[in-house]
Design a protein around this motif. Structure first.
Motif, PDB file in Angstrom:
ATOM      1  N   ASP A 225       0.801  -1.220   0.000  1.00  0.00           N
ATOM      2  CA  ASP A 225       0.000   0.000   0.000  1.00  0.00           C
ATOM      3  C   ASP A 225       0.837   1.275   0.000  1.00  0.00           C
ATOM      4  OD1 ASP A 225      -2.225  -1.652   0.169  1.00  0.00           O
ATOM      5  OD2 ASP A 225      -2.323  -1.531   2.361  1.00  0.00           O
ATOM      6  N   TYR A 226       2.136   1.154   0.215  1.00  0.00           N
ATOM      7  CA  TYR A 226       2.962   2.360   0.320  1.00  0.00           C
ATOM      8  C   TYR A 226       4.252   2.246  -0.488  1.00  0.00           C
ATOM      9  CZ  TYR A 226       5.257   6.394   2.578  1.00  0.00           C
ATOM     10  OH  TYR A 226       5.886   7.595   2.823  1.00  0.00           O
ATOM     11  N   ALA A 227       5.160   1.364  -0.079  1.00  0.00           N
ATOM     12  CA  ALA A 227       6.511   1.352  -0.653  1.00  0.00           C
ATOM     13  C   ALA A 227       6.517   1.179  -2.163  1.00  0.00           C
ATOM     14  CB  ALA A 227       7.348   0.256   0.014  1.00  0.00           C
ATOM     15  N   GLN A 228       5.711   0.238  -2.678  1.00  0.00           N
ATOM     16  CA  GLN A 228       5.789  -0.051  -4.110  1.00  0.00           C
ATOM     17  C   GLN A 228       5.300   1.115  -4.963  1.00  0.00           C
ATOM     18  OE1 GLN A 228       3.215  -2.822  -6.038  1.00  0.00           O
ATOM     19  NE2 GLN A 228       1.588  -2.614  -4.515  1.00  0.00           N
ATOM     20  N   HIS A 229       4.358   1.890  -4.453  1.00  0.00           N
ATOM     21  CA  HIS A 229       3.742   2.934  -5.278  1.00  0.00           C
ATOM     22  C   HIS A 229       4.663   4.129  -5.509  1.00  0.00           C
ATOM     23  CE1 HIS A 229      -0.187   1.036  -5.344  1.00  0.00           C
ATOM     24  NE2 HIS A 229      -0.040   0.775  -4.064  1.00  0.00           N
ATOM     25  N   ILE A 230       5.581   4.370  -4.592  1.00  0.00           N
ATOM     26  CA  ILE A 230       6.403   5.584  -4.680  1.00  0.00           C
ATOM     27  C   ILE A 230       7.325   5.539  -5.896  1.00  0.00           C
ATOM     28  CG2 ILE A 230       8.122   6.978  -3.459  1.00  0.00           C
ATOM     29  CD1 ILE A 230       6.731   5.811  -0.836  1.00  0.00           C
TER      30      ILE A 230
ATOM     31  N   ASP B  24       6.509   9.258 -14.014  1.00  0.00           N
ATOM     32  CA  ASP B  24       6.600  10.685 -14.317  1.00  0.00           C
ATOM     33  C   ASP B  24       7.859  11.001 -15.111  1.00  0.00           C
ATOM     34  OD1 ASP B  24       4.225  11.120 -13.015  1.00  0.00           O
ATOM     35  OD2 ASP B  24       5.127  11.955 -11.191  1.00  0.00           O
ATOM     36  N   MET B  25       8.987  10.400 -14.752  1.00  0.00           N
ATOM     37  CA  MET B  25      10.235  10.684 -15.444  1.00  0.00           C
ATOM     38  C   MET B  25      10.186  10.219 -16.897  1.00  0.00           C
ATOM     39  SD  MET B  25      13.212   9.893 -12.630  1.00  0.00           S
ATOM     40  CE  MET B  25      14.507  10.642 -13.638  1.00  0.00           C
ATOM     41  N   LEU B  26       9.574   9.047 -17.130  1.00  0.00           N
ATOM     42  CA  LEU B  26       9.504   8.501 -18.484  1.00  0.00           C
ATOM     43  C   LEU B  26       8.324   9.050 -19.274  1.00  0.00           C
ATOM     44  CD1 LEU B  26      10.426   4.777 -17.728  1.00  0.00           C
ATOM     45  CD2 LEU B  26      11.763   6.361 -19.135  1.00  0.00           C
ATOM     46  N   GLY B  27       7.420   9.743 -18.611  1.00  0.00           N
ATOM     47  CA  GLY B  27       6.244  10.265 -19.293  1.00  0.00           C
ATOM     48  C   GLY B  27       5.206   9.201 -19.571  1.00  0.00           C
ATOM     49  N   PHE B  28       5.069   8.233 -18.651  1.00  0.00           N
ATOM     50  CA  PHE B  28       4.086   7.155 -18.798  1.00  0.00           C
ATOM     51  C   PHE B  28       2.847   7.484 -17.967  1.00  0.00           C
ATOM     52  CE2 PHE B  28       7.479   3.597 -19.527  1.00  0.00           C
ATOM     53  CZ  PHE B  28       7.859   4.220 -20.698  1.00  0.00           C
ATOM     54  N   PRO B  29       1.679   6.979 -18.353  1.00  0.00           N
ATOM     55  CA  PRO B  29       0.468   7.242 -17.564  1.00  0.00           C
ATOM     56  C   PRO B  29       0.600   6.697 -16.147  1.00  0.00           C
ATOM     57  CG  PRO B  29      -0.093   6.338 -19.723  1.00  0.00           C
ATOM     58  CD  PRO B  29       1.389   6.192 -19.564  1.00  0.00           C
ATOM     59  N   PRO B  30       0.363   7.518 -15.126  1.00  0.00           N
ATOM     60  CA  PRO B  30       0.515   7.038 -13.746  1.00  0.00           C
ATOM     61  C   PRO B  30      -0.433   5.905 -13.396  1.00  0.00           C
ATOM     62  CG  PRO B  30      -0.496   9.218 -13.805  1.00  0.00           C
ATOM     63  CD  PRO B  30      -0.006   8.941 -15.183  1.00  0.00           C
ATOM     64  N   GLU B  31      -1.561   5.828 -14.097  1.00  0.00           N
ATOM     65  CA  GLU B  31      -2.516   4.754 -13.805  1.00  0.00           C
ATOM     66  C   GLU B  31      -2.034   3.391 -14.288  1.00  0.00           C
ATOM     67  OE1 GLU B  31      -3.978   6.842 -17.611  1.00  0.00           O
ATOM     68  OE2 GLU B  31      -3.110   7.419 -15.668  1.00  0.00           O
ATOM     69  N   ASP B  32      -0.907   3.352 -15.000  1.00  0.00           N
ATOM     70  CA  ASP B  32      -0.363   2.078 -15.463  1.00  0.00           C
ATOM     71  C   ASP B  32       0.476   1.373 -14.398  1.00  0.00           C
ATOM     72  OD1 ASP B  32      -1.575   2.466 -17.860  1.00  0.00           O
ATOM     73  OD2 ASP B  32       0.253   2.926 -18.990  1.00  0.00           O
ATOM     74  N   GLY B  33       0.517   1.916 -13.180  1.00  0.00           N
ATOM     75  CA  GLY B  33       1.319   1.348 -12.110  1.00  0.00           C
ATOM     76  C   GLY B  33       1.164  -0.148 -11.918  1.00  0.00           C
ATOM     77  N   PRO B  34      -0.068  -0.683 -11.877  1.00  0.00           N
ATOM     78  CA  PRO B  34      -0.213  -2.137 -11.711  1.00  0.00           C
ATOM     79  C   PRO B  34       0.479  -2.939 -12.804  1.00  0.00           C
ATOM     80  CG  PRO B  34      -2.290  -1.044 -11.245  1.00  0.00           C
ATOM     81  CD  PRO B  34      -1.359   0.005 -11.790  1.00  0.00           C
ATOM     82  N   ARG B  35       0.525  -2.407 -14.014  1.00  0.00           N
ATOM     83  CA  ARG B  35       1.227  -3.110 -15.092  1.00  0.00           C
ATOM     84  C   ARG B  35       2.730  -3.126 -14.828  1.00  0.00           C
ATOM     85  NH1 ARG B  35      -0.765  -1.478 -21.012  1.00  0.00           N
ATOM     86  NH2 ARG B  35       0.254  -3.488 -21.375  1.00  0.00           N
ATOM     87  N   PHE B  36       3.246  -2.026 -14.264  1.00  0.00           N
ATOM     88  CA  PHE B  36       4.670  -1.987 -13.962  1.00  0.00           C
ATOM     89  C   PHE B  36       5.031  -3.088 -12.963  1.00  0.00           C
ATOM     90  CE2 PHE B  36       4.359   2.926 -14.477  1.00  0.00           C
ATOM     91  CZ  PHE B  36       4.114   2.769 -15.834  1.00  0.00           C
ATOM     92  N   ARG B  37       4.167  -3.300 -11.981  1.00  0.00           N
ATOM     93  CA  ARG B  37       4.432  -4.354 -10.988  1.00  0.00           C
ATOM     94  C   ARG B  37       4.525  -5.718 -11.665  1.00  0.00           C
ATOM     95  NH1 ARG B  37       0.572  -3.265  -7.729  1.00  0.00           N
ATOM     96  NH2 ARG B  37      -0.960  -4.664  -8.654  1.00  0.00           N
ATOM     97  N   ASP B  38       3.645  -5.975 -12.616  1.00  0.00           N
ATOM     98  CA  ASP B  38       3.696  -7.243 -13.346  1.00  0.00           C
ATOM     99  C   ASP B  38       5.001  -7.368 -14.126  1.00  0.00           C
ATOM    100  OD1 ASP B  38       1.205  -7.952 -12.385  1.00  0.00           O
ATOM    101  OD2 ASP B  38       0.129  -7.297 -14.182  1.00  0.00           O
ATOM    102  N   PHE B  39       5.421  -6.271 -14.775  1.00  0.00           N
ATOM    103  CA  PHE B  39       6.674  -6.311 -15.533  1.00  0.00           C
ATOM    104  C   PHE B  39       7.847  -6.624 -14.613  1.00  0.00           C
ATOM    105  CE2 PHE B  39       4.645  -2.935 -18.498  1.00  0.00           C
ATOM    106  CZ  PHE B  39       4.034  -3.924 -19.247  1.00  0.00           C
TER     107      PHE B  39
END
Length: 423
Positions: A167-172, A179-194
């Motif tokens: 709920d905290y550490a992974q999201h930061i 933001d740095m790469l210019g990707f949609p912030p709502e794609d966070g769950p996909r990043f976790r899968d990657f």
């Protein structure tokens, strides 16, 4: 050929026919002797590797296993450092030990430059990234990072138990890297899968791993297309337009670097934040002291990074050789355990203890040699802000159920489940 065509063609080549390298089956199951049959994928290693590393350091400082097609694990600081600095005899073309080795043709660039690059290519590839990770650039990201941390804790309202990892550490880091790469912030769950596919799925059949990596590169291609059509001031547009030795970057260089930033930039920091909160939750003296003396946080951060360094990095032996008493074969894996190096009593006083006011702390949490983490300023900022905000908002917290804490298996170790009781 347009830039868009150039990237599309390169990705098609990746799918259709690039060699996969030498396949080696991973042997899973219980370890018979950690000196001759180690596996960093086993549950006991993920749960608590430090006693195992201490034992190996005393009786067999360079462990060996036939798993992964042959691998070595040095546990002394001096051996880890020697290999990290030796680019003549050890290649970085593959940094995650798995059940196949990528072909030598990938060198000197590797799949995810610059961390997978060998000299002389490495120098230019790394230099390209340095301007994006200076202290001054990172400082500009702090205000947004701090606000985001507060928003995460705002969402805890009314709860007595929260998962500090999930709920905290992974999201930061997911938000910061997006933001740095210019990707949609709502794609966070996909990043976790990657992240999990790349770093924790090394025991899957190579074909399945490759299919999962294709999902990542399909996503990156979509982002590249969008940035070509809509350029903006971010790292993705910078990489698309960057030049090395007077030429635009090869599309595989661009996508590989983006994959590196997305995966390594998230998991390492997620793990460091989570491990730090785990330590403070189970060590009330340290937690209470940091709350009372916030000026100690910079020193405490470095000590938490030393004691719970998340990253073990792989190398490949270039040629058969006798090295420090062992006979290494060409393409043997080497696992550079920076966590083990950081717990070596020959290098650090009270190495097995967490001393939050340690004054001299030349730890190896960010690596050693030419591949030392290019994003160390960013990681330190994220860790510091995450801990500052948490301790300000939640000064009292404990482990809700120590047995419920789970740790990632593989080369990046950090809490994946971390239930804490707050208030």
């Amino acid at each position: 050929m347009t830039a868009d065509d150039r990237f599309a063609e390169d990705f098609q080549e990746m799918r259709e026919g690039r060699p996969l390298g030498t396949r080696n089956e991973i042997i899973t199951g219980p370890v018979s002797d950690w000196a001759t049959d180690f596996s960093h994928l086993e549950p006991e290693w993920a749960a608590d590797p430090y006693p195992l590393q201490d034992d190996l350091r005393q009786r067999c400082p360079i462990a060996h296993t036939e798993r992964f097609g042959g691998a070595w694990l040095p546990t002394r600081y001096e051996d880890v450092a020697a290999i990290a600095y030796d680019t003549e005899r050890f290649s970085s073309r593959a940094i995650i030990a798995s059940n196949f080795r990528p072909p030598r043709e990938l060198a000197p660039m590797g799949a995810v430059p610059p961390i997978s690059s060998d000299p002389p290519f490495h120098h230019g590839a790394r230099k390209l990234l340095l301007p994006a990770f200076t202290k001054s650039v990172v400082a500009r990201l702090e205000t947004a990072t701090r606000a985001f941390c507060h928003s995460l804790i705002d969402a805890f309202e009314g709860r007595d138990v929260v998962d500090a990892a999930h709920d905290y550490a992974q999201h930061i880091p997911m938000r910061v890297i997006a933001d740095m790469l210019g990707f949609p912030p709502e794609d966070g769950p996909r990043f976790r899968d990657f992240v999990e596919n790349a770093l924790e799925g090394v025991n899957l059949p190579p074909e399945e791993r490759i299919a999962r990596m294709e999902d990542l590169f399909d996503y990156l291609l979509t982002q590249i297309h969008d940035h070509i059509d809509n350029p903006r001031d971010d790292l993705t547009t910078y990489l698309i337009n960057a030049e090395l030795n007077g030429h635009k970057l090869d599309p595989s260089h661009v996508s590989g670097t983006m994959a590196l930033l997305l995966i390594a930039g998230i998991d390492t920091t997620w793990s460091a934040i989570g491990a730090s909160l785990w330590h403070l939750a189970k060590t009330p003296d340290d937690r209470e002291r940091l709350v009372a003396e916030p000026e100690l946080l910079p020193a405490a951060m470095e000590e938490l990074l030393r004691a719970y360094a998340p990253v073990t990095m792989a190398r490949l032996v270039k040629e058969d050789m006798h090295w420090n008493g062992v006979d290494m074969k060409a393409d043997d894996w080497i696992l550079l355990s920076f966590p083990a190096a950081n717990r070596d009593a020959a290098q650090f006083d009270r190495a097995s203890e967490v001393v939050i006011d340690r004054e001299v702390n030349r730890h190896a949490a960010f690596g050693l040699g030419i591949h030392r983490c290019v994003g160390s300023h960013l990681a330190r900022m994220e860790l510091r802000v995450a801990l500052e905000v948490w301790l300000e908002r939640i000064p009292a917290f404990t482990l809700d159920d120590p047995s419920a804490v789970t740790w990632a298996a593989g080369q990046v170790r950090g809490p994946r489940t971390l239930p804490v009781r707050i208030g």
